[in-house]
Design a protein around this motif. Sequence first.
Motif, PDB file in Angstrom:
ATOM      1  N   GLU A   1       0.736  -1.477  -0.276  1.00  0.00           N
ATOM      2  CA  GLU A   1      -0.129  -0.191  -0.292  1.00  0.00           C
ATOM      3  C   GLU A   1       0.683   1.498   0.129  1.00  0.00           C
ATOM      4  O   GLU A   1       0.416   2.354  -0.296  1.00  0.00           O
ATOM      5  CB  GLU A   1      -1.217  -0.062   0.910  1.00  0.00           C
ATOM      6  N   PHE A   2       1.761   1.016   0.082  1.00  0.00           N
ATOM      7  CA  PHE A   2       3.154   2.306   0.106  1.00  0.00           C
ATOM      8  C   PHE A   2       4.085   2.197  -0.712  1.00  0.00           C
ATOM      9  O   PHE A   2       4.752   2.640  -1.445  1.00  0.00           O
ATOM     10  CB  PHE A   2       4.544   1.698   0.830  1.00  0.00           C
ATOM     11  N   THR A   3       2.495   3.291  -1.977  1.00  0.00           N
ATOM     12  CA  THR A   3       2.698   3.635  -3.213  1.00  0.00           C
ATOM     13  C   THR A   3       3.643   4.637  -3.252  1.00  0.00           C
ATOM     14  O   THR A   3       3.980   5.749  -2.610  1.00  0.00           O
ATOM     15  CB  THR A   3       1.641   3.905  -4.035  1.00  0.00           C
TER      16      THR A   3
ATOM     17  N   SER B   1       2.654   7.008  -5.737  1.00  0.00           N
ATOM     18  CA  SER B   1       1.897   7.872  -5.458  1.00  0.00           C
ATOM     19  C   SER B   1       1.543   8.694  -3.908  1.00  0.00           C
ATOM     20  O   SER B   1       2.159   9.498  -4.027  1.00  0.00           O
ATOM     21  CB  SER B   1       0.988   8.071  -6.278  1.00  0.00           C
ATOM     22  N   LEU B   2       1.718   7.834  -2.931  1.00  0.00           N
ATOM     23  CA  LEU B   2       1.657   8.300  -1.973  1.00  0.00           C
ATOM     24  C   LEU B   2       3.114   8.558  -1.494  1.00  0.00           C
ATOM     25  O   LEU B   2       3.127   9.922  -0.987  1.00  0.00           O
ATOM     26  CB  LEU B   2       0.868   6.582  -1.035  1.00  0.00           C
ATOM     27  N   ARG B   3       3.787   8.203  -2.055  1.00  0.00           N
ATOM     28  CA  ARG B   3       5.675   8.715  -1.060  1.00  0.00           C
ATOM     29  C   ARG B   3       5.335   9.468  -2.440  1.00  0.00           C
ATOM     30  O   ARG B   3       5.876  10.855  -1.080  1.00  0.00           O
ATOM     31  CB  ARG B   3       6.491   8.179  -1.836  1.00  0.00           C
TER      32      ARG B   3
ATOM     33  N   GLU C   1      -5.624  11.941  -1.418  1.00  0.00           N
ATOM     34  CA  GLU C   1      -4.333  10.608  -1.091  1.00  0.00           C
ATOM     35  C   GLU C   1      -4.367  10.198   0.640  1.00  0.00           C
ATOM     36  O   GLU C   1      -4.844   9.660   1.311  1.00  0.00           O
ATOM     37  CB  GLU C   1      -3.874  10.507  -2.016  1.00  0.00           C
ATOM     38  N   LEU C   2      -3.581  12.172   1.132  1.00  0.00           N
ATOM     39  CA  LEU C   2      -3.149  11.928   2.528  1.00  0.00           C
ATOM     40  C   LEU C   2      -3.913  11.636   3.024  1.00  0.00           C
ATOM     41  O   LEU C   2      -3.866  11.376   4.341  1.00  0.00           O
ATOM     42  CB  LEU C   2      -1.854  12.726   1.409  1.00  0.00           C
TER      43      LEU C   2
ATOM     44  N   TYR D   1      -5.681   8.643   3.497  1.00  0.00           N
ATOM     45  CA  TYR D   1      -4.051   7.341   4.671  1.00  0.00           C
ATOM     46  C   TYR D   1      -4.321   7.653   5.600  1.00  0.00           C
ATOM     47  O   TYR D   1      -3.815   6.970   6.629  1.00  0.00           O
ATOM     48  CB  TYR D   1      -2.526   7.936   3.278  1.00  0.00           C
TER      49      TYR D   1
ATOM     50  N   ARG E   1       1.388   5.535   9.101  1.00  0.00           N
ATOM     51  CA  ARG E   1      -0.273   4.859   9.802  1.00  0.00           C
ATOM     52  C   ARG E   1      -0.422   5.301  11.031  1.00  0.00           C
ATOM     53  O   ARG E   1       0.553   4.568  11.952  1.00  0.00           O
ATOM     54  CB  ARG E   1      -1.058   3.529   9.336  1.00  0.00           C
TER      55      ARG E   1
END
Length: 652
Positions: free
Chosen positions: A388-390, A392-394, A429-430, A433, A547
């Motif tokens: 899940e640590f994609t 785009s998330l990074r 997104e963030l 999350y 998280r």
Amino acid sequence: MRYFSKLLTLWFILLFVLPAMAQEKTLDFSTQIRPVLDKHCFSCHNVGDVAGGINLEKYESEGSLVEDGEVWLKVVKQVQSGQMPPDSEPSPTAEEHDIIVKGINSILVKSLSDNNPGRVVIRRLSHTEYSYTMLDLVGVDFNANNFFPADGSGGGGFDNFSQTLFVTPLKLERYYEAAEQILQQAYQNPGLWKNLVPFRYEQQWWEQAGNWTLGIFSEDFTPFNDPALAAQNIIYPFASKAFRRFLKNGEKQSLLRLFKKVYTSLNDKPNPERFNLSLLETFKAVLISTNFLYRLEEESAYEGSYQLSDFELATRLSYFLWSSMPDEELFATAYRGDLQDPRVLNRQVIRMLNDPKARRFVKSFATQWMGIAKLNEESPVDPERFPEFTTSLRQAMFQQSVEFFNYALLERKNFLDLLDSDYTFLNEELANYYGIDGVTGSNFRKVELADRTRGGVLGMGSVLAATSLPLRTSPVLRGKWVLEEILGTPPPPPPPDAGVLPAEADTENLSLRDLLVVHRSKPGCMSCHSKMDPIGLGLENFDAIGRWRKSYGQDTIDASGVMSSGETFDGPNELKRILLEKKETFARNLSEKMFTYAIGRSVQFVDEPTLQKLQKNLLDNNFNTEKFIIELVNSYAFRYKVNDYSKKLNES
């Protein structure tokens, strides 16, 4: 009138003279300070037992202490922060603590002069600086980090550190290739080329009707005079900007000779191609010159410290705040020769901080300081364990840090927000999350926090992930990060036999807290881990990718702890409140970090007066960012340099 004059004299003495005399008073090292050191330090730091590689017992006089001033500055910092003596030894009384800290500090400060800026060696443009400089000079967005071989590590965590910016034969070859690619791209783009070649139509050089651009791009071209006369009005301004100063006569002649040589060799080419290709080759010589690739500052023939030229000061300022060359206004200010005037310099600092290019400083300084500079490029955790640590998330976490620091620096103007805040920056997104409602869209915006858990840098996924191991969290790494990057009190390196914790903790049978208790039971490990581990465990509610969690499976997480200085806390919010109380320590560390980045070298003993002024500026102005940067830019170390050139000549 005489009575009034006497009152003024008395008032002056009371207000200025007596306090100054009191400040100059220092404790005697042999009779007052050394006995306290003997009681609390010599048992570990002596001739036979050199703990940490430091023997304090050998210093028997004030003079010997001053000779190793940098060592004793570290001693003062360790004692002041509570790092030393270790918990296993009796703590100094309040009076003994003041004797060590204030006594040694006053001796060191007394030995220093405010007019020693320390040595700054020439340094090559970092890859980041090269990219931004090319963008501002030529107009081409060039990714130097992907094109050039990586620079060595080190430099206090920053990529502009002079002693790590080496030039290898391979890098020299790549500089030539880069210059060729960049100039070809500019030449093939008429808009860029027009900006790059600021030639104004003048009848004495060109016999050409209509717009001057026809003389550059069309075949309808007839030279009226020696093309070199036209070329010099294009080459000289370009080279002057690239070298960030006026050109010397010899440099002008050399560049013009090169243009003429190339122009003559291209006699089979039609104009204007012949003219433009000759310019390209001359520009290429400029871009592979050491005068462009390095930030050079003239050496004086006189021994001692001396003021930078206005152009050199402009260059230091622009690479500090913009990671690039000065713009037209800063060049013009340097040309007028009044940049050394504090009022003019301060106006330029404020203008530059309000310029969009100041975001470059934020992105460069803040992300390197926080240790997240590579988060955009690679994941610090195992992708199979944390799918899940994609990417785009990074990238969103990275961008959150940049947006937050930019707002704290330029809008809130308060560095304390880095420790804790009631706001952060999020996109949809963030926010999802983190479990925060009410944020939509891909753009980042400021979000008020009802719960301060995500406030400040310790609540950011970027920092939390960067201080984790690939398979799990690491209280040791997180605690070490807070000690180093927030408080500036790094623990010593672990002993050779320290061992390591398993890569993946068996939290079913033994909690991470219990594993750390076992690990630090070794005498050589206890001192450091007792300072790092409680801080890191206070952040255990954040998992390896940032998280929020409340348990390891069925076991509730215990995020309580006791700081080495005695304060108790439970969870990240209470930990942040304790850090906010350590303002003096944070101010000192922030001063050292920003000074290192701005000057491009490590902190030296001679910098102590400057660092104390910077620290005081933060404390007196409630950590105001603008006033702090103005103080740094006006410091002697930023505006002057030292030279022992004549001394070396005499010795040789």
